[in-house]
Design a protein around this motif. Structure first.
Motif, PDB file in Angstrom:
ATOM      1  N   GLN A 148     -21.945 -30.113 -26.126  1.00 31.76           N
ATOM      2  CA  GLN A 148     -22.523 -29.525 -24.922  1.00 31.76           C
ATOM      3  C   GLN A 148     -22.146 -30.306 -23.654  1.00 31.76           C
ATOM      4  N   TYR A 149     -22.187 -31.668 -23.731  1.00 39.65           N
ATOM      5  CA  TYR A 149     -22.004 -32.470 -22.521  1.00 39.65           C
ATOM      6  C   TYR A 149     -20.636 -33.154 -22.415  1.00 39.65           C
ATOM      7  N   GLN A 150     -19.867 -33.149 -23.513  1.00 41.33           N
ATOM      8  CA  GLN A 150     -18.542 -33.798 -23.534  1.00 41.33           C
ATOM      9  C   GLN A 150     -18.620 -35.261 -23.069  1.00 41.33           C
ATOM     10  N   SER A 151     -19.714 -35.926 -23.424  1.00 39.86           N
ATOM     11  CA  SER A 151     -19.908 -37.314 -22.980  1.00 39.86           C
ATOM     12  C   SER A 151     -20.308 -38.194 -24.159  1.00 39.86           C
ATOM     13  N   THR A 152     -20.412 -39.469 -23.868  1.00 41.19           N
ATOM     14  CA  THR A 152     -20.909 -40.420 -24.861  1.00 41.19           C
ATOM     15  C   THR A 152     -22.377 -40.123 -25.170  1.00 41.19           C
ATOM     16  N   VAL A 153     -22.704 -40.134 -26.448  1.00 42.16           N
ATOM     17  CA  VAL A 153     -24.088 -39.877 -26.876  1.00 42.16           C
ATOM     18  C   VAL A 153     -24.484 -40.963 -27.886  1.00 42.16           C
ATOM     19  N   ILE A 154     -25.667 -41.528 -27.709  1.00 41.74           N
ATOM     20  CA  ILE A 154     -26.139 -42.596 -28.594  1.00 41.74           C
ATOM     21  C   ILE A 154     -27.429 -42.166 -29.276  1.00 41.74           C
ATOM     22  N   ALA A 155     -27.545 -42.443 -30.566  1.00 44.58           N
ATOM     23  CA  ALA A 155     -28.811 -42.185 -31.260  1.00 44.58           C
ATOM     24  C   ALA A 155     -29.775 -43.330 -30.962  1.00 44.58           C
ATOM     25  N   GLY A 209     -12.834 -43.366 -23.048  1.00 42.33           N
ATOM     26  CA  GLY A 209     -13.046 -44.249 -21.901  1.00 42.33           C
ATOM     27  C   GLY A 209     -13.644 -45.591 -22.288  1.00 42.33           C
ATOM     28  N   ILE A 210     -14.209 -45.666 -23.473  1.00 36.56           N
ATOM     29  CA  ILE A 210     -14.848 -46.915 -23.921  1.00 36.56           C
ATOM     30  C   ILE A 210     -13.826 -48.050 -24.028  1.00 36.56           C
ATOM     31  N   TYR A 211     -12.558 -47.705 -24.318  1.00 38.88           N
ATOM     32  CA  TYR A 211     -11.557 -48.770 -24.499  1.00 38.88           C
ATOM     33  C   TYR A 211     -11.272 -49.492 -23.177  1.00 38.88           C
ATOM     34  N   LYS A 212     -11.101 -48.704 -22.107  1.00 42.93           N
ATOM     35  CA  LYS A 212     -10.899 -49.314 -20.752  1.00 42.93           C
ATOM     36  C   LYS A 212     -12.118 -50.161 -20.409  1.00 42.93           C
ATOM     37  N   ALA A 213     -13.291 -49.606 -20.726  1.00 44.10           N
ATOM     38  CA  ALA A 213     -14.533 -50.315 -20.415  1.00 44.10           C
ATOM     39  C   ALA A 213     -14.596 -51.631 -21.194  1.00 44.10           C
ATOM     40  N   LEU A 214     -14.169 -51.596 -22.444  1.00 39.50           N
ATOM     41  CA  LEU A 214     -14.184 -52.827 -23.264  1.00 39.50           C
ATOM     42  C   LEU A 214     -13.256 -53.881 -22.662  1.00 39.50           C
ATOM     43  N   GLU A 215     -12.108 -53.423 -22.133  1.00 35.29           N
ATOM     44  CA  GLU A 215     -11.151 -54.373 -21.541  1.00 35.29           C
ATOM     45  C   GLU A 215     -11.759 -55.086 -20.337  1.00 35.29           C
ATOM     46  N   LYS A 216     -12.665 -54.390 -19.644  1.00 37.21           N
ATOM     47  CA  LYS A 216     -13.246 -54.971 -18.424  1.00 37.21           C
ATOM     48  C   LYS A 216     -14.527 -55.764 -18.700  1.00 37.21           C
ATOM     49  N   THR A 217     -14.978 -55.730 -19.956  1.00 36.82           N
ATOM     50  CA  THR A 217     -16.284 -56.321 -20.260  1.00 36.82           C
ATOM     51  C   THR A 217     -16.154 -57.785 -20.676  1.00 36.82           C
ATOM     52  N   PRO A 218     -16.886 -58.685 -20.013  1.00 37.74           N
ATOM     53  CA  PRO A 218     -16.856 -60.085 -20.462  1.00 37.74           C
ATOM     54  C   PRO A 218     -17.720 -60.263 -21.708  1.00 37.74           C
ATOM     55  N   LEU A 225     -18.198 -59.959 -27.735  1.00 34.75           N
ATOM     56  CA  LEU A 225     -17.977 -58.754 -26.932  1.00 34.75           C
ATOM     57  C   LEU A 225     -18.909 -57.660 -27.443  1.00 34.75           C
ATOM     58  N   GLN A 226     -19.873 -57.288 -26.607  1.00 36.50           N
ATOM     59  CA  GLN A 226     -20.917 -56.350 -27.035  1.00 36.50           C
ATOM     60  C   GLN A 226     -20.571 -54.916 -26.636  1.00 36.50           C
ATOM     61  N   LEU A 227     -20.722 -54.001 -27.582  1.00 32.86           N
ATOM     62  CA  LEU A 227     -20.486 -52.581 -27.297  1.00 32.86           C
ATOM     63  C   LEU A 227     -21.448 -52.083 -26.218  1.00 32.86           C
ATOM     64  N   THR A 228     -22.687 -52.568 -26.279  1.00 31.10           N
ATOM     65  CA  THR A 228     -23.686 -52.155 -25.286  1.00 31.10           C
ATOM     66  C   THR A 228     -23.229 -52.526 -23.877  1.00 31.10           C
ATOM     67  N   ASP A 229     -22.650 -53.725 -23.712  1.00 36.32           N
ATOM     68  CA  ASP A 229     -22.170 -54.151 -22.393  1.00 36.32           C
ATOM     69  C   ASP A 229     -21.031 -53.242 -21.917  1.00 36.32           C
ATOM     70  N   ALA A 230     -20.158 -52.851 -22.855  1.00 34.35           N
ATOM     71  CA  ALA A 230     -19.040 -51.961 -22.489  1.00 34.35           C
ATOM     72  C   ALA A 230     -19.569 -50.594 -22.055  1.00 34.35           C
ATOM     73  N   MET A 231     -20.676 -50.168 -22.646  1.00 38.17           N
ATOM     74  CA  MET A 231     -21.249 -48.885 -22.237  1.00 38.17           C
ATOM     75  C   MET A 231     -21.843 -48.983 -20.825  1.00 38.17           C
ATOM     76  N   ILE A 232     -22.321 -50.174 -20.438  1.00 38.14           N
ATOM     77  CA  ILE A 232     -22.799 -50.375 -19.056  1.00 38.14           C
ATOM     78  C   ILE A 232     -21.617 -50.163 -18.106  1.00 38.14           C
ATOM     79  N   GLU A 233     -20.479 -50.710 -18.482  1.00 35.38           N
ATOM     80  CA  GLU A 233     -19.246 -50.551 -17.691  1.00 35.38           C
ATOM     81  C   GLU A 233     -18.837 -49.068 -17.646  1.00 35.38           C
ATOM     82  N   LEU A 234     -18.931 -48.402 -18.788  1.00 34.26           N
ATOM     83  CA  LEU A 234     -18.551 -46.984 -18.891  1.00 34.26           C
ATOM     84  C   LEU A 234     -19.439 -46.119 -18.001  1.00 34.26           C
TER      85      LEU A 234
END
Ligand code: G1P
Length: 298
Positions: A148-155, A209-218, A225-234
């Protein structure tokens, strides 16, 4: 369309030592089925046929589990109660691929290993040490929202406030009773800083888009390297939604939850149900409902 799933299974399993010193925590069985098999089955039940497992050192048993074992198959062929069909079917469950995470660098780093495999498509992520019992597979529930939203979705699921520091916690605007558009994500916050008590539950649909975000995440919590932090970037470029899933989550990486899961799954199995319940009654009668148990050092 989500066609691929990634299952990170490279963690050291330090919460389950000594069992996980030489064996992967994802192979710990609930009754007779390794945890990761339930996870793979959830992806398959959601219509996904291509699965990438991110493994690591000491995880070869996972690869062997989904591979043929001709000697064993020959032995049990034609013998009743020997699960020949189940064992054969394991190899045909899905197209399972493996890649090894070289260093233990966190969930975000593990996901980054999937970039070539998933390319420019959205993909599902299922944590290998978490099983979720539900009528509709949770990954399927997320895929429906993604459609429906074509976006990242988290349970997500509601956890007691005193447990928020064990999870990634989200905050945002409610769109319906269970769906939220996120504006905050924090990995393992203190109770004071947690925006809610909605915890990330180990199932995600991620956009490429998560991959670009991961590259920018410290590096974040635990110097990983936290997935949650990369989602903040995303979140700076894309919307992210959370869905309170329908189902019950079991975290196998933690000893007490593992015991509870084993008991609950045994009670759910026809061949064990009444015997296990009778046994639990015996245990309660023997030890009392209070803490009058004599503890054993094993
Ligand atoms: C990971 C994630 C966390 C999530 C949790 C669910 O943490 O980083 O956001 O809430 O899984 O199990 P871990 O349990 O690997 O420390």
């Amino acid at each position: 369309m989500v066609k691929k799933a990634v299952i990170p299974a490279a963690g050291l399993g330090t919460r389950f030592l000594p069992a996980t010193k030489a064996s992967p925590k994802e192979m710990l069985p609930i009754i007779d089925t390794p945890t990761i098999q339930y996870v793979v089955q959830e992806a398959v039940d959601s219509g996904i046929e291509d699965i990438l497992i991110i493994s690591g050192r000491g995880k070869r048993a996972i690869e062997d589990h989904f591979d043929r074992n001709y000697e064993l198959e020959e032995r049990i062929k034609g013998k009743e109660d020997m699960m020949y069909d189940e064992i054969r079917n394991l190899t045909n469950l899905a197209n399972i691929h493996f890649i090894r995470q070289k260093d233990i660098n966190g969930l975000g780093d593990a996901i980054y290993y999937a970039r070539q495999h998933t390319g420019n498509e959205p993909f599902a992520v299922l944590l290998g040490d978490t099983i979720i019992d539900s009528v509709i597979p949770v990954t399927q529930q997320l895929m429906d929202i993604h459609e429906q939203y074509q976006s990242t979705v988290i349970a997500v699921e509601t956890v007691p406030r005193d447990k928020v520091s064990r999870y990634g916690i989200v905050g945002g605007d409610a769109l319906s009773e269970k769906l939220m558009r996120l504006n905050q994500l924090i990995e393992k916050p203190s109770v004071e800083t947690a925006p809610s008590n909605l915890a990330i539950a180990g199932r995600y649909i991620l956009t490429p888009g998560i991959y670009k975000a991961l590259e920018k995440t410290p590096k974040g919590k635990g110097n990983e390297l936290q997935l949650t932090d990369a989602m903040i970037e995303l979140l700076k470029r894309e919307s992210i939604y959370s869905q309170t899933f329908d189902g019950k989550r079991y975290d196998i990486g933690n000893k007490l939850d593992f015991i509870k899961t084993t008991i609950e799954y045994a009670v759910k199995r026809k061949e064990f149900s009444s015997k296990v319940i009778a046994f639990m009654k015996e245990i309660i009668a023997e030890h009392g409902e209070q803490n009058t148990v004599r503890y054993h050092k094993v």
